[in-house]
Design a protein around this motif. Sequence first.
Motif, PDB file in Angstrom:
ATOM      1  N   ILE A 202      -4.501   0.180  -4.359  1.00  0.00           N
ATOM      2  CA  ILE A 202      -4.904  -0.105  -2.842  1.00  0.00           C
ATOM      3  C   ILE A 202      -6.078  -0.650  -2.331  1.00  0.00           C
ATOM      4  CG2 ILE A 202      -4.805   0.755  -0.618  1.00  0.00           C
ATOM      5  CD1 ILE A 202      -2.779   3.102  -1.824  1.00  0.00           C
TER       6      ILE A 202
ATOM      7  N   SER B 124       2.510   1.730  -3.514  1.00  0.00           N
ATOM      8  CA  SER B 124       1.690   2.319  -4.323  1.00  0.00           C
ATOM      9  C   SER B 124       1.280   3.767  -4.052  1.00  0.00           C
ATOM     10  CB  SER B 124       0.179   1.571  -4.018  1.00  0.00           C
ATOM     11  OG  SER B 124      -0.594   2.104  -5.271  1.00  0.00           O
ATOM     12  N   ALA B 125       1.332   4.038  -2.907  1.00  0.00           N
ATOM     13  CA  ALA B 125       0.956   5.417  -2.345  1.00  0.00           C
ATOM     14  C   ALA B 125       2.200   6.511  -2.792  1.00  0.00           C
ATOM     15  CB  ALA B 125       0.604   5.435  -0.841  1.00  0.00           C
TER      16      ALA B 125
ATOM     17  N   GLY C  96       0.963   8.867  -4.798  1.00  0.00           N
ATOM     18  CA  GLY C  96       0.165  10.124  -3.887  1.00  0.00           C
ATOM     19  C   GLY C  96       1.341  11.195  -3.505  1.00  0.00           C
TER      20      GLY C  96
ATOM     21  N   CYS D  98      -3.729   4.910  -8.061  1.00  0.00           N
ATOM     22  CA  CYS D  98      -2.850   4.519  -6.644  1.00  0.00           C
ATOM     23  C   CYS D  98      -4.307   4.207  -5.538  1.00  0.00           C
ATOM     24  CB  CYS D  98      -2.454   5.778  -6.004  1.00  0.00           C
ATOM     25  SG  CYS D  98      -0.849   5.818  -7.015  1.00  0.00           S
ATOM     26  N   PRO D  99      -5.397   5.101  -5.498  1.00  0.00           N
ATOM     27  CA  PRO D  99      -6.433   4.565  -4.546  1.00  0.00           C
ATOM     28  C   PRO D  99      -7.077   3.242  -5.064  1.00  0.00           C
ATOM     29  CG  PRO D  99      -6.468   6.791  -5.008  1.00  0.00           C
ATOM     30  CD  PRO D  99      -5.465   6.350  -6.019  1.00  0.00           C
TER      31      PRO D  99
ATOM     32  N   ASN E 158      -2.851   6.888   1.035  1.00  0.00           N
ATOM     33  CA  ASN E 158      -2.735   7.547  -0.278  1.00  0.00           C
ATOM     34  C   ASN E 158      -2.858   9.066  -0.005  1.00  0.00           C
ATOM     35  OD1 ASN E 158      -2.221   7.409  -3.299  1.00  0.00           O
ATOM     36  ND2 ASN E 158      -4.004   8.534  -3.228  1.00  0.00           N
TER      37      ASN E 158
ATOM     38  N   SER F  89      -3.647   9.788  -9.593  1.00  0.00           N
ATOM     39  CA  SER F  89      -4.952  10.192  -8.803  1.00  0.00           C
ATOM     40  C   SER F  89      -5.920   9.254  -8.851  1.00  0.00           C
ATOM     41  CB  SER F  89      -5.587  11.413  -8.921  1.00  0.00           C
ATOM     42  OG  SER F  89      -6.111  11.699 -10.446  1.00  0.00           O
TER      43      SER F  89
ATOM     44  N   THR G 158       0.215  10.485   1.970  1.00  0.00           N
ATOM     45  CA  THR G 158       1.325  10.592   1.357  1.00  0.00           C
ATOM     46  C   THR G 158       1.285  11.850   0.390  1.00  0.00           C
ATOM     47  OG1 THR G 158       0.574   8.925  -0.378  1.00  0.00           O
ATOM     48  CG2 THR G 158       2.072   8.110   1.250  1.00  0.00           C
TER      49      THR G 158
ATOM     50  N   SER H 260       0.834  -1.212   0.016  1.00  0.00           N
ATOM     51  CA  SER H 260      -0.117  -0.034  -0.026  1.00  0.00           C
ATOM     52  C   SER H 260       0.781   1.219  -0.017  1.00  0.00           C
ATOM     53  CB  SER H 260      -1.052  -0.080   1.043  1.00  0.00           C
ATOM     54  OG  SER H 260      -1.881  -0.890   1.082  1.00  0.00           O
TER      55      SER H 260
END
Length: 447
Positions: free
Chosen positions: A127, A19-20, A23, A123-124, A143, A120, A146, A16
């Motif tokens: 996750i 991936s974030a 962010g 990423c969410p 996210n 934007s 970050t 997570s």
Amino acid sequence: MTTPEKFNNSYIVGISFVSALGGYLFGFDFAVISGALPFLRSQFNLNAVWEGFLTGSLALGCIVGCLIAGGLAEKYGRKPGLMLAALIFTVSSVAIALAGNLTVFVLLRFMAGIGVGMASMLCPMYIAEISPAEVRGRNVAINQLTVVIGILVTNLVNYFLADGGPDAWRWMFGLGAVPSVIFIFGVLWIPESPRWLIKVGQTEKANLVLHKIGSAAFASSTRLAIEQSLTGVKKQSFRAVFEKGVRPAVTVGIILAVFQQLCGINVVFNYTSTIFESVGANLDRQLFETVAIGVVNLLFTLLAMWQVDKLGRRPLMLIGSIGLSVIYIILAFLLQNQYSAGLVSVFVLLAICTYAVSLAPVTWVLISEIFPNKIRGVASSVAIVSLWAAYFVLVFTFPILAEQLGTFGPFYLYAAICLAGFLFVLFRVKETKGQTLEELEHTLVRH
């Protein structure tokens, strides 16, 4: 609370956070312009229109990024989409630092925006798809966290680079390549989304990922649930978003997304130097204020993550919108009458506090909740594109309005928009706390 036997929490949090990083880079590209603008005005002899367009060009790229991210993620997977975003971040950071003229700079800033727009959305989404339901909210919130950390770190770096001469802005942008390269290597490590793997028939690979995330029982039940959720699902077109049955929920989502931007707070983030220059603050003080904004934004984002499931979405939106309206009127009065930078700073930071615990996180939560399952992906894309379009309008028009009305003038307008937003939330937005997505679909679509 989850138990260690059921989930591999350290692995879930690890992927997570990787991936974030998208962010974090979102936060970097969003914030770097605030510290660089004083240098860019001199470098490129910017007038009000070009200053607004240069700042807003990121948003135009974001719109393109949002529009292409969904298709790429569906066809090739979430991981290749994240990798492309990471590569765009890296190339654009270095290229902007080397830009020799205004046209090239704006084009490269637009390119960076494509990466931001993709991040934007992806990423969410990624996750949410790799997280067990019990910890999904917490992990998706990573996210947002970050993003805020990216803003703060960038503002700090800008502050310390400001004494580096007229080319300091090049270092401000160029150093973005460092977290971008880390993001590239991180994406190489993370697995593909098990939901996407099952959707394209790669069930064995999905099983391997699910067994890394949790126990055998978790892997089996999750795979079955994903397969059932995909049964009979048809690809939705943008036309489905405007069908009569779902129109109320979609209208609310789009208006909330637009309101989050036109409320005016990103003027404070992006034009901090302009605001404080108007009351006589020197460059050092202007950049110090960007750091203060970053610190307060982080602290109150943490508070919002803690409280959003306790206080509820609707009360936070109501408090935030009316609170910003009052603060903006006071701030406009202070700027108009040339009060001290210290007093202006108090109300700028109050505006950031108010936004960080209300409109900033809650709008994204509501967008992820209020759309019916069958159109959630397409409707979210429409709402996020609307959000970035509104951001462009906001940051493009501020320098022009400030030149015509004075720096204080636009804040009276933003106060009126926040009052209108308060009334909209009061009469049109229902509470979503503690309800399943299916319960919300029944409430928001049918009533």
